[in-house]
Design an enzyme around this catalytic site. Structure first.
Site, mmCIF file in Angstrom:
data_model
loop_
_atom_site.group_PDB
_atom_site.id
_atom_site.type_symbol
_atom_site.label_atom_id
_atom_site.label_comp_id
_atom_site.label_asym_id
_atom_site.label_seq_id
_atom_site.Cartn_x
_atom_site.Cartn_y
_atom_site.Cartn_z
ATOM 1 N N GLY A 14 0.836 -1.197 0.000
ATOM 2 C CA GLY A 14 0.000 0.000 0.000
ATOM 3 C C GLY A 14 0.880 1.259 0.000
ATOM 4 O O GLY A 14 0.640 2.207 -0.745
ATOM 5 N N ARG A 37 -5.226 4.398 14.633
ATOM 6 C CA ARG A 37 -4.181 4.277 13.601
ATOM 7 C C ARG A 37 -4.021 5.603 12.858
ATOM 8 O O ARG A 37 -2.918 5.983 12.473
ATOM 9 C CB ARG A 37 -4.530 3.158 12.607
ATOM 10 C CG ARG A 37 -4.450 1.753 13.177
ATOM 11 C CD ARG A 37 -3.053 1.364 13.613
ATOM 12 N NE ARG A 37 -2.175 0.962 12.532
ATOM 13 C CZ ARG A 37 -0.845 0.996 12.586
ATOM 14 N NH1 ARG A 37 -0.243 1.473 13.669
ATOM 15 N NH2 ARG A 37 -0.117 0.592 11.582
ATOM 16 N N ARG A 133 8.185 -3.625 5.668
ATOM 17 C CA ARG A 133 8.141 -2.522 6.632
ATOM 18 C C ARG A 133 9.301 -2.678 7.607
ATOM 19 O O ARG A 133 9.511 -3.759 8.133
ATOM 20 C CB ARG A 133 6.858 -2.591 7.446
ATOM 21 C CG ARG A 133 5.619 -2.384 6.625
ATOM 22 C CD ARG A 133 4.453 -2.053 7.523
ATOM 23 N NE ARG A 133 3.629 -3.211 7.805
ATOM 24 C CZ ARG A 133 2.442 -3.134 8.406
ATOM 25 N NH1 ARG A 133 1.981 -1.977 8.824
ATOM 26 N NH2 ARG A 133 1.743 -4.210 8.636
ATOM 27 N N LYS A 184 1.544 -18.685 -10.227
ATOM 28 C CA LYS A 184 2.276 -18.188 -9.055
ATOM 29 C C LYS A 184 1.902 -18.997 -7.816
ATOM 30 O O LYS A 184 2.757 -19.331 -6.982
ATOM 31 C CB LYS A 184 1.965 -16.698 -8.855
ATOM 32 C CG LYS A 184 2.908 -16.020 -7.885
ATOM 33 C CD LYS A 184 2.725 -14.512 -7.873
ATOM 34 C CE LYS A 184 3.598 -13.902 -6.785
ATOM 35 N NZ LYS A 184 3.084 -12.631 -6.301
ATOM 36 N N ASN A 192 7.280 -22.784 -0.943
ATOM 37 C CA ASN A 192 7.212 -22.109 0.358
ATOM 38 C C ASN A 192 6.959 -23.032 1.556
ATOM 39 O O ASN A 192 7.708 -22.963 2.551
ATOM 40 C CB ASN A 192 6.194 -20.974 0.312
ATOM 41 C CG ASN A 192 6.618 -19.863 -0.638
ATOM 42 O OD1 ASN A 192 7.358 -20.114 -1.581
ATOM 43 N ND2 ASN A 192 6.167 -18.657 -0.403
ATOM 44 N N SER A 252 8.614 -16.035 1.359
ATOM 45 C CA SER A 252 7.761 -15.122 2.139
ATOM 46 C C SER A 252 7.100 -15.870 3.300
ATOM 47 O O SER A 252 6.980 -15.334 4.405
ATOM 48 C CB SER A 252 6.703 -14.483 1.243
ATOM 49 O OG SER A 252 5.995 -15.486 0.545
HETATM 50 P P1 NAP Z 1 1.292 -5.689 5.123
HETATM 51 O O1 NAP Z 1 2.605 -4.981 5.062
HETATM 52 O O2 NAP Z 1 0.992 -6.555 6.288
HETATM 53 O O3 NAP Z 1 0.146 -4.577 4.978
HETATM 54 C C1 NAP Z 1 -1.214 -4.858 5.112
HETATM 55 C C2 NAP Z 1 -1.878 -3.596 5.621
HETATM 56 O O4 NAP Z 1 -3.303 -3.787 5.621
HETATM 57 C C3 NAP Z 1 -1.494 -3.227 7.062
HETATM 58 O O5 NAP Z 1 -1.009 -1.907 7.048
HETATM 59 C C4 NAP Z 1 -2.808 -3.331 7.827
HETATM 60 O O6 NAP Z 1 -2.975 -2.346 8.815
HETATM 61 C C5 NAP Z 1 -3.796 -3.054 6.715
HETATM 62 N N1 NAP Z 1 -5.161 -3.484 7.056
HETATM 63 C C6 NAP Z 1 -5.622 -4.710 7.390
HETATM 64 N N2 NAP Z 1 -6.939 -4.668 7.634
HETATM 65 C C7 NAP Z 1 -7.319 -3.379 7.463
HETATM 66 C C8 NAP Z 1 -8.563 -2.690 7.579
HETATM 67 N N3 NAP Z 1 -9.688 -3.327 7.944
HETATM 68 N N4 NAP Z 1 -8.595 -1.356 7.318
HETATM 69 C C9 NAP Z 1 -7.473 -0.699 6.972
HETATM 70 N N5 NAP Z 1 -6.268 -1.293 6.847
HETATM 71 C C10 NAP Z 1 -6.190 -2.616 7.082
HETATM 72 O O7 NAP Z 1 1.070 -6.577 3.824
HETATM 73 P P2 NAP Z 1 1.805 -6.506 2.396
HETATM 74 O O8 NAP Z 1 3.142 -7.148 2.509
HETATM 75 O O9 NAP Z 1 1.694 -5.135 1.842
HETATM 76 O O10 NAP Z 1 0.895 -7.512 1.574
HETATM 77 C C11 NAP Z 1 -0.372 -7.166 1.027
HETATM 78 C C12 NAP Z 1 -0.717 -8.239 -0.023
HETATM 79 O O11 NAP Z 1 0.203 -8.121 -1.113
HETATM 80 C C13 NAP Z 1 -0.548 -9.678 0.516
HETATM 81 O O12 NAP Z 1 -1.536 -10.515 -0.016
HETATM 82 C C14 NAP Z 1 0.835 -10.084 -0.009
HETATM 83 O O13 NAP Z 1 0.984 -11.477 -0.180
HETATM 84 C C15 NAP Z 1 0.849 -9.360 -1.349
HETATM 85 N N6 NAP Z 1 2.216 -9.105 -1.849
HETATM 86 C C16 NAP Z 1 3.130 -8.488 -1.051
HETATM 87 C C17 NAP Z 1 4.408 -8.244 -1.545
HETATM 88 C C18 NAP Z 1 5.463 -7.556 -0.708
HETATM 89 O O14 NAP Z 1 6.603 -7.482 -1.151
HETATM 90 N N7 NAP Z 1 5.154 -7.068 0.471
HETATM 91 C C19 NAP Z 1 4.736 -8.634 -2.854
HETATM 92 C C20 NAP Z 1 3.761 -9.249 -3.647
HETATM 93 C C21 NAP Z 1 2.493 -9.481 -3.120
HETATM 94 P P3 NAP Z 1 -2.110 -2.233 10.176
HETATM 95 O O15 NAP Z 1 -0.848 -1.525 9.758
HETATM 96 O O16 NAP Z 1 -2.994 -1.387 11.021
HETATM 97 O O17 NAP Z 1 -1.906 -3.626 10.665
#
Ligand code: NAP
Length: 305
Positions: A14, A37, A133, A184, A192, A252
């Site tokens: 995000g 938050r 993060r 994928k 994994n 991951s």
């Molecule tokens: P992340 O860092 O854990 O971020 C998820 C975010 O969603 C957190 O900030 C969380 O808030 C927020 N959230 C959850 N419920 C919510 C709600 N009800 N209202 C508002 N915010 C909410 O996850 P991510 O790594 O970005 O991954 C997101 C998706 O992308 C996953 O499915 C992952 O597999 C995929 N993905 C990630 C990557 C990567 O490199 N990170 C690469 C490819 C695909 P809080 O901060 O308050 O907990």
């Protein structure tokens, strides 16, 4: 004035999207969980993106889910297990022409979200970009990659892909997004869970060649049975290539478990096993792998859904 991007979830992906859109002057707003938050975010003063070792803070405006403004374009950047409930909360705010972009890994969560909001167009994405993060509101851009976007129901690309080009987000419109997501998912299922169970880097699976090969046979059978023959093509060769090319990396799922975080198992291996059962397909090694992984997660006190 172009349409505002509402970004649901200011986590790794995000933040990666919101900061790049904001620095290209594309209108963006974050939707955070709740007032607590939001207050924490406002105290931090913005989102920080660290790219090539350089940190830059972007004061992207943010709001809570109950804000009254209608949403026309929503980037869903939550984990797969949070997406359905997070979007359901926003359903009353979605404009009749709303479009959702779903960044979740695996399969299952996208259909669950689409069912919640039948009036909206849901675009599925598959990304090879990498970010993590290293603190609240601070994200490291770790791996440059690509994002494929597609809509299995409507092959026509939306005009807002221009916003992504302006923001320097590498992307491509895909007319076979489900094939990409299945491929994928299959790669993930073959690699994994075993890295978690054998406690190794991806390269460590070279010592478990037979186990990997057996899983690839079953995954190929599954993909063919569920109408994804293109995703099944040469699966084993690609799995071996990925194991070699990413030998030094931790998967991951390995990283989630090592950091005591919930995994997305239900949308990866769990989804594969569920679909196999639905097709009355007997895949004993895949089922056994799921059971071993669930037992392992429970032994660590982690959820298995
Ligand atoms: P992340 O860092 O854990 O971020 C998820 C975010 O969603 C957190 O900030 C969380 O808030 C927020 N959230 C959850 N419920 C919510 C709600 N009800 N209202 C508002 N915010 C909410 O996850 P991510 O790594 O970005 O991954 C997101 C998706 O992308 C996953 O499915 C992952 O597999 C995929 N993905 C990630 C990557 C990567 O490199 N990170 C690469 C490819 C695909 P809080 O901060 O308050 O907990």
């Amino acid at each position: 004035m172009s349409t505002t991007w509402h970004v649901l979830g200011a986590g790794s992906l995000g933040t990666l999207w919101a900061t790049r859109l904001a620095r290209a002057d594309v209108p963006v707003k974050l939707i955070l969980r709740d007032a607590a938050r939001l207050a924490a975010y406002q105290a931090a003063g913005g989102l920080t993106l660290v790219e090539h070792g350089e940190a830059k803070c972007y004061p992207v405006p943010a709001e809570t889910p109950d804000h009254p403004e209608p949403i026309h374009r929503l980037l869903v950047a939550c984990k797969a297990y949070d997406a359905e409930a997070a979007v359901a909360q926003l359903a009353p705010r979605l404009a009749p022409d709303a479009e959702l972009i779903l960044l979740q890994n695996g399969l299952g969560s996208q259909d669950a979200v689409a069912t919640q909001v039948p009036q909206a167009r849901c675009i599925y994405a598959s990304s090879t970009e990498g970010a993590f993060r290293d603190g609240d509101w601070r994200v490291i851009f770790a791996g440059h990659g690509y994002t494929w976007l597609g809509d299995a129901g409507h092959p026509v690309a939306p005009i807002w892909l221009d916003d992504l080009s302006i923001a320097g987000i590498p992307h491509e419109w895909s007319t076979d997004i489900l094939t990409r997501l299945w491929r994928k998912l299959a790669l993930n299922c073959a690699i994994n869970p075993l890295t978690v169970l054998h406690d190794c880097r991806n390269g460590g699976l070279q010592e478990h060649h037979c186990e990997v090969a057996t899983l690839c046979v079953e995954l190929t059978e599954l993909l063919e049975r569920c109408g994804q023959p293109a995703a099944a093509e040469d699966l084993q060769q690609e799995v071996e290539r990925v194991i070699q090319a990413t030998a030094a990396n931790y998967s991951s799922m390995y990283q989630d478990v090592a950091n005591q975080r919930r995994t997305e198992i239900s949308y990866l291996l769990g989804h594969a096993c569920k679909v196999a059962a639905r097709h009355q397909l007997n895949l004993p090694h895949l089922n056994q792998l799921e059971q071993r992984l669930i037992t392992h997660l429970h032994s660590l006190g982690l959820p298995s859904d």
